[in-house]
Design a protein around this motif. Structure first.
Motif, PDB file in Angstrom:
ATOM      1  N   ASP A 170       2.332   1.795   8.903  1.00  0.00           N
ATOM      2  CA  ASP A 170       2.801   1.858   7.619  1.00  0.00           C
ATOM      3  C   ASP A 170       2.603   0.454   6.937  1.00  0.00           C
ATOM      4  O   ASP A 170       2.814   0.257   5.739  1.00  0.00           O
ATOM      5  N   TYR A 171       2.212  -0.601   7.617  1.00  0.00           N
ATOM      6  CA  TYR A 171       1.773  -2.006   7.192  1.00  0.00           C
ATOM      7  C   TYR A 171       0.416  -2.163   7.464  1.00  0.00           C
ATOM      8  O   TYR A 171       0.026  -2.333   8.694  1.00  0.00           O
ATOM      9  N   ARG A 172      -0.250  -3.011   6.573  1.00  0.00           N
ATOM     10  CA  ARG A 172      -1.619  -3.575   7.102  1.00  0.00           C
ATOM     11  C   ARG A 172      -1.429  -4.930   7.419  1.00  0.00           C
ATOM     12  O   ARG A 172      -0.844  -5.791   6.621  1.00  0.00           O
ATOM     13  N   ILE A 173      -2.237  -5.468   8.438  1.00  0.00           N
ATOM     14  CA  ILE A 173      -2.360  -6.781   8.823  1.00  0.00           C
ATOM     15  C   ILE A 173      -3.352  -7.450   7.433  1.00  0.00           C
ATOM     16  O   ILE A 173      -4.498  -6.942   7.513  1.00  0.00           O
ATOM     17  N   SER A 174      -2.744  -8.507   7.108  1.00  0.00           N
ATOM     18  CA  SER A 174      -3.856  -9.370   6.303  1.00  0.00           C
ATOM     19  C   SER A 174      -3.962 -10.793   6.638  1.00  0.00           C
ATOM     20  O   SER A 174      -4.689 -11.537   5.743  1.00  0.00           O
ATOM     21  N   GLY A 175      -3.133 -11.099   7.437  1.00  0.00           N
ATOM     22  CA  GLY A 175      -3.342 -12.463   7.919  1.00  0.00           C
ATOM     23  C   GLY A 175      -2.866 -12.614   9.547  1.00  0.00           C
ATOM     24  O   GLY A 175      -1.969 -12.128   9.782  1.00  0.00           O
ATOM     25  N   ILE A 176      -3.526 -13.533   9.858  1.00  0.00           N
ATOM     26  CA  ILE A 176      -3.001 -14.272  11.405  1.00  0.00           C
ATOM     27  C   ILE A 176      -2.988 -15.588  11.476  1.00  0.00           C
ATOM     28  O   ILE A 176      -3.908 -16.282  11.031  1.00  0.00           O
ATOM     29  N   TYR A 177      -1.617 -16.028  11.865  1.00  0.00           N
ATOM     30  CA  TYR A 177      -1.446 -17.602  12.115  1.00  0.00           C
ATOM     31  C   TYR A 177      -1.440 -17.842  13.309  1.00  0.00           C
ATOM     32  O   TYR A 177      -0.533 -17.371  14.080  1.00  0.00           O
ATOM     33  N   PHE A 178      -2.159 -18.890  13.739  1.00  0.00           N
ATOM     34  CA  PHE A 178      -2.371 -19.441  15.480  1.00  0.00           C
ATOM     35  C   PHE A 178      -1.223 -20.601  15.266  1.00  0.00           C
ATOM     36  O   PHE A 178      -1.541 -21.399  14.746  1.00  0.00           O
ATOM     37  N   GLY A 179      -0.236 -20.213  16.428  1.00  0.00           N
ATOM     38  CA  GLY A 179       0.489 -21.360  16.470  1.00  0.00           C
ATOM     39  C   GLY A 179       0.012 -22.800  16.887  1.00  0.00           C
ATOM     40  O   GLY A 179      -1.150 -22.994  17.410  1.00  0.00           O
TER      41      GLY A 179
ATOM     42  N   ASP B 171      13.213  -2.518   8.014  1.00  0.00           N
ATOM     43  CA  ASP B 171      12.671  -1.082   7.644  1.00  0.00           C
ATOM     44  C   ASP B 171      13.200  -0.396   8.660  1.00  0.00           C
ATOM     45  O   ASP B 171      13.334  -0.551   9.847  1.00  0.00           O
ATOM     46  N   ILE B 172      13.697   0.892   8.285  1.00  0.00           N
ATOM     47  CA  ILE B 172      14.461   1.903   9.202  1.00  0.00           C
ATOM     48  C   ILE B 172      13.840   3.321   9.337  1.00  0.00           C
ATOM     49  O   ILE B 172      13.461   3.803   8.151  1.00  0.00           O
ATOM     50  N   THR B 173      13.571   3.802  10.356  1.00  0.00           N
ATOM     51  CA  THR B 173      12.922   5.142  10.636  1.00  0.00           C
ATOM     52  C   THR B 173      13.996   5.992  11.319  1.00  0.00           C
ATOM     53  O   THR B 173      15.285   5.505  11.691  1.00  0.00           O
ATOM     54  N   ASP B 174      13.816   7.414  11.153  1.00  0.00           N
ATOM     55  CA  ASP B 174      14.822   8.449  11.781  1.00  0.00           C
ATOM     56  C   ASP B 174      15.276   8.004  13.043  1.00  0.00           C
ATOM     57  O   ASP B 174      16.172   8.710  13.971  1.00  0.00           O
ATOM     58  N   GLN B 175      14.043   7.772  13.924  1.00  0.00           N
ATOM     59  CA  GLN B 175      14.038   7.696  15.468  1.00  0.00           C
ATOM     60  C   GLN B 175      13.207   6.255  15.761  1.00  0.00           C
ATOM     61  O   GLN B 175      12.187   5.891  15.147  1.00  0.00           O
TER      62      GLN B 175
ATOM     63  N   GLU C 142       0.861  -1.028  -0.043  1.00  0.00           N
ATOM     64  CA  GLU C 142      -0.009   0.040  -0.024  1.00  0.00           C
ATOM     65  C   GLU C 142       0.822   1.326   0.100  1.00  0.00           C
ATOM     66  O   GLU C 142       0.441   2.379  -0.694  1.00  0.00           O
ATOM     67  N   LEU C 143       1.916   1.230   0.609  1.00  0.00           N
ATOM     68  CA  LEU C 143       2.939   2.414   0.640  1.00  0.00           C
ATOM     69  C   LEU C 143       4.249   1.915   0.158  1.00  0.00           C
ATOM     70  O   LEU C 143       4.629   0.900   0.177  1.00  0.00           O
ATOM     71  N   GLN C 144       5.026   3.225  -0.325  1.00  0.00           N
ATOM     72  CA  GLN C 144       6.414   2.894  -0.703  1.00  0.00           C
ATOM     73  C   GLN C 144       7.408   2.800   0.656  1.00  0.00           C
ATOM     74  O   GLN C 144       7.159   3.780   1.440  1.00  0.00           O
ATOM     75  N   HIS C 145       8.082   2.040   0.716  1.00  0.00           N
ATOM     76  CA  HIS C 145       9.174   1.939   1.737  1.00  0.00           C
ATOM     77  C   HIS C 145      10.569   1.882   1.292  1.00  0.00           C
ATOM     78  O   HIS C 145      10.967   0.785   0.848  1.00  0.00           O
ATOM     79  N   ASP C 146      10.899   2.886   1.266  1.00  0.00           N
ATOM     80  CA  ASP C 146      12.517   3.274   0.528  1.00  0.00           C
ATOM     81  C   ASP C 146      13.523   2.387   1.452  1.00  0.00           C
ATOM     82  O   ASP C 146      14.504   2.160   0.866  1.00  0.00           O
ATOM     83  N   ARG C 147      13.399   2.381   2.792  1.00  0.00           N
ATOM     84  CA  ARG C 147      14.548   1.671   3.583  1.00  0.00           C
ATOM     85  C   ARG C 147      14.212   0.225   3.763  1.00  0.00           C
ATOM     86  O   ARG C 147      14.675  -0.503   4.749  1.00  0.00           O
ATOM     87  N   LEU C 148      13.107  -0.473   3.156  1.00  0.00           N
ATOM     88  CA  LEU C 148      12.755  -1.649   3.463  1.00  0.00           C
ATOM     89  C   LEU C 148      13.719  -2.565   2.534  1.00  0.00           C
ATOM     90  O   LEU C 148      13.589  -2.406   1.501  1.00  0.00           O
ATOM     91  N   ALA C 149      14.423  -3.475   3.264  1.00  0.00           N
ATOM     92  CA  ALA C 149      15.583  -4.365   2.329  1.00  0.00           C
ATOM     93  C   ALA C 149      15.926  -5.541   3.183  1.00  0.00           C
ATOM     94  O   ALA C 149      15.540  -5.443   4.287  1.00  0.00           O
ATOM     95  N   PRO C 150      16.431  -6.599   2.350  1.00  0.00           N
ATOM     96  CA  PRO C 150      16.726  -7.897   3.028  1.00  0.00           C
ATOM     97  C   PRO C 150      18.062  -7.694   3.688  1.00  0.00           C
ATOM     98  O   PRO C 150      19.033  -6.781   3.458  1.00  0.00           O
TER      99      PRO C 150
END
Length: 297
Positions: A214-223, A204-208, A147-155
């Motif tokens: 910034d991320y929407r939950i699309s699924g929940i997995y029960f252990g 993902d990195i923020t300035d502080q 949904e959003l652009q994440h410029d600092r999201l990286a492996p």
């Protein structure tokens, strides 16, 4: 390419409930991580003493020149205890290490003002369920990245080394080289020991440090060991009209893998608050005592 879905393993607690309710994730200070080698680069000296001193002055900044002078005087004084650094290689090496260590400390402080958010690319890591999801009693959250652009999201890269070239720090701090800054930033934030490779981590990195949605939950997995009451609580909170998909994690047959089974939220939602067992048993006993049995005589 950024994966469409990323995952986060969680113990079920009040913090996790707030995460789901507010859909906000916390970007943590790197110094709170369980691995002391994570976000802890070291300087590899490949420039001269003059450049090292100039770099140290820059990372201290113009408002702390007196502190910088005291630090440099102290380092050079300590080096003389090892010998004459102008002719003695051992003393010179010691001097370089001391200067590099001081530079590391200052740049790390700058980097440590940032916040780090960690994800995994998989929901089916047996080890991560054990380590981060309360030994399979917790949950794994699936997030949509689109949904959003994440410029600092990286492996994360799983390397054997964690060194940053002093020449890169010099080029960044004194010459304004953005590529050199990027290399130092990447080594610090996106490098971990090969032992952690199984986590398949993205960051993902923020300035502080902060909480952000910034991320929407699309699924929940029960252990596999998740208490049914936790499933009921989450479904009641989400409501049966939710778009969040729900899965139960099960053990695969004849292997050590995990599999998932999609669950019907309405079936779980139908479960209400149970009657207290003691009161229910007493009520049934009273009902039996008052029951009029048919006369077969």
């Amino acid at each position: 390419m950024v994966p469409n879905k990323l995952f986060k393993y969680r113990k079920f607690d009040a913090r996790t409930l707030r995460l789901i309710t507010n859909q906000e994730l916390y970007y943590a200070n790197p110094r709170t991580f369980n691995d002391p080698l994570d976000c802890a680069f070291e300087v590899n000296v490949d420039i001269g003493l003059k450049e090292l001193v100039a770099l140290l002055k820059r990372v201290y900044g113009p408002d702390r020149e007196q502190e910088w002078r005291y630090e440099v005087d102290y380092i050079f004084h300590r080096a003389t205890e090892e010998g004459d650094w102008t002719i003695d290689k051992k003393a010179r090496d010691y001097l370089e290490r001391m200067l590099a260590g001081s530079i590391e400390s200052q740049v790390r402080q700058e980097f440590d003002s940032r916040g780090v958010l960690s994800f995994s690319t998989t929901w089916k890591s047996v080890l991560m369920w054990s380590h981060y999801a309360d030994e399979h009693r917790g949950i794994c959250l699936e997030f949509d990245t689109g949904e959003l652009q994440h410029d600092r999201l990286a492996p994360v890269e799983y390397r054997k080394g964690r060194s940053v070239l002093a020449s890169d720090l010099y080029a960044w701090k004194l010459l304004g080289d953005l590529e050199a800054e990027k290399r130092a930033f990447s080594t610090h934030f996106y490098s971990k020991a090969p032992d952690w490779r199984y986590e398949k981590e993205w960051r993902d990195i923020t300035d502080q440090p902060c909480s952000r949605g910034d991320y929407r939950i699309s699924g929940i997995y029960f252990g596999f060991r998740c208490d049914y009451a936790i499933k009921v609580a989450i479904v009641k909170m989400l409501g049966i009209e939710t778009d969040v998909k729900l899965f139960e994690v099960a053990l695969a047959r004849s292997s050590f893998r995990l599999r998932r089974i999609e669950v019907d939220a309405s079936e779980i939602d139908a479960v209400g608050m149970s009657e207290p067992s003691g009161i229910l048993a007493a009520r049934m006993a009273v009902d039996l005592d008052n029951l009029e049995w048919p006369d077969h005589t």
